[in-house]
Design a protein around this motif. Structure first.
Motif, PDB file in Angstrom:
ATOM      1  N   LYS A 134      16.064  -7.778  29.273  1.00 48.76           N
ATOM      2  CA  LYS A 134      16.594  -6.565  28.657  1.00 48.76           C
ATOM      3  C   LYS A 134      17.845  -6.158  29.426  1.00 48.76           C
ATOM      4  O   LYS A 134      17.818  -6.012  30.642  1.00 48.76           O
ATOM      5  CB  LYS A 134      15.545  -5.453  28.718  1.00 48.76           C
TER       6      LYS A 134
ATOM      7  N   THR B  65      21.275  -0.356  31.219  1.00 54.31           N
ATOM      8  CA  THR B  65      22.226   0.689  30.846  1.00 54.31           C
ATOM      9  C   THR B  65      22.456   1.566  32.073  1.00 54.31           C
ATOM     10  O   THR B  65      21.900   1.329  33.140  1.00 54.31           O
ATOM     11  CB  THR B  65      21.685   1.539  29.691  1.00 54.31           C
ATOM     12  N   LYS B  66      23.282   2.591  31.912  1.00 57.90           N
ATOM     13  CA  LYS B  66      23.524   3.497  33.031  1.00 57.90           C
ATOM     14  C   LYS B  66      22.292   4.340  33.337  1.00 57.90           C
ATOM     15  O   LYS B  66      22.226   4.987  34.393  1.00 57.90           O
ATOM     16  CB  LYS B  66      24.720   4.401  32.747  1.00 57.90           C
ATOM     17  N   TYR B  67      21.317   4.347  32.426  1.00 60.60           N
ATOM     18  CA  TYR B  67      20.104   5.122  32.641  1.00 60.60           C
ATOM     19  C   TYR B  67      18.935   4.259  33.110  1.00 60.60           C
ATOM     20  O   TYR B  67      17.958   4.794  33.643  1.00 60.60           O
ATOM     21  CB  TYR B  67      19.697   5.854  31.366  1.00 60.60           C
ATOM     22  N   SER B  68      19.003   2.960  32.899  1.00 64.82           N
ATOM     23  CA  SER B  68      17.886   2.094  33.277  1.00 64.82           C
ATOM     24  C   SER B  68      18.407   0.717  33.669  1.00 64.82           C
ATOM     25  O   SER B  68      19.363   0.224  33.070  1.00 64.82           O
ATOM     26  CB  SER B  68      16.889   1.963  32.119  1.00 64.82           C
TER      27      SER B  68
ATOM     28  N   SER C 200      18.384  -3.473  34.206  1.00 65.65           N
ATOM     29  CA  SER C 200      17.928  -4.606  33.399  1.00 65.65           C
ATOM     30  C   SER C 200      16.628  -5.154  33.988  1.00 65.65           C
ATOM     31  O   SER C 200      16.322  -4.941  35.162  1.00 65.65           O
ATOM     32  CB  SER C 200      19.000  -5.694  33.381  1.00 65.65           C
TER      33      SER C 200
END
Length: 239
Positions: free
Chosen positions: A128, A131-134, A136
């Motif tokens: 996956k 992102t800037k929030y989570s 990979s």
């Protein structure tokens, strides 16, 4: 080295102490800063210009500060509960991936439980994009449902980042190909984590070259932006 089902070794994670200390220090400083704001900011406003507290301000303090103490106590109890679940060791053996928690619980992703992908254009083991929030992560499928396969954890104040994370990933993929020959691994997993798809070994040299190229490109971009601002706006951002 070529492993067989009989001689497949177990490897354990090596905790990245420097990263762990930095994470705990940042979390601690953030908590102290927030605590200071919650406690000192109302008082500083009330005592501005050495003025005396009004009755309304006294009533506010009587209500506000007990609530702050209650919230701090709640955060502490919540931290204590999560602390029991924090990961203290990650290991990979012939059965699969294991996360050992502080309370003695072991959560595992077993090779025998991995199945085929039920989603189009998604491999049986894939990744996956972060992102800037989570961040990979790698995932597989169990009973037709995605399951994350984590090789580090990132809870606030409880992060566990292994120094040998890429070696752990490579070893897990070796086990997957050995014990689950029906499983198809996405080429993106190999490339993202600098693993040779033929030997299934982590290639540190490729990682170092990639990071160096990224660093050089960033420097070039910053210099380009600096030159652009210098000749269009008359000032330099870097020099």
């Amino acid at each position: 080295m070529i492993y067989t089902k009989e001689n497949f070794p177990k490897i354990d994670s090596e905790r990245h102490l420097v990263f762990t200390i930095v994470m705990y220090a940042m979390f601690g400083l953030l908590f102290i800063a927030m605590l200071g704001l919650l406690v000192a900011l109302p008082l500083s406003i009330q005592l501005e210009h050495n003025s005396q507290m009004s009755n309304n301000e006294m009533i506010f303090n009587v209500i506000y500060y007990p609530l702050v103490l209650w919230a701090i106590w709640g955060l502490y109890k919540n931290y204590q509960r999560h602390r029991l679940k924090k990961v203290i060791l990650i290991s990979i053996d012939r059965d699969g991936l294991h996360h050992q928690q502080f309370d003695g619980t072991v959560k595992s992703v077993l090779y025998k439980e991995l199945g085929k992908s039920t989603e189009p254009y998604i491999n049986d083991i894939d990744r996956k994009i972060g992102t800037k929030y989570s961040p990979s992560y790698i995932f597989g499928f169990k009973d037709g449902v995605r399951i994350p396969i984590h090789f580090s954890t990132a809870e606030n104040g409880l992060s566990y980042v292994p120094k040998n994370k890429y070696q752990l990933i490579a070893h897990f993929l070796k086990g997957a190909t050995l014990f689950c020959p029906h499983i198809k691994i996405s080429p993106a997993v190999y490339s993202d984590y600098f693993i040779d798809s033929e030997t299934l070994e982590f290639n540190k040299k490729v990682q170092s070259i990639t990071y160096l190229i990224v660093f050089i490109v960033l420097i070039i971009i910053l210099l380009g932006i600096d030159l652009l601002t210098k000749y269009t706006m008359g000032f330099s951002l870097l020099f």
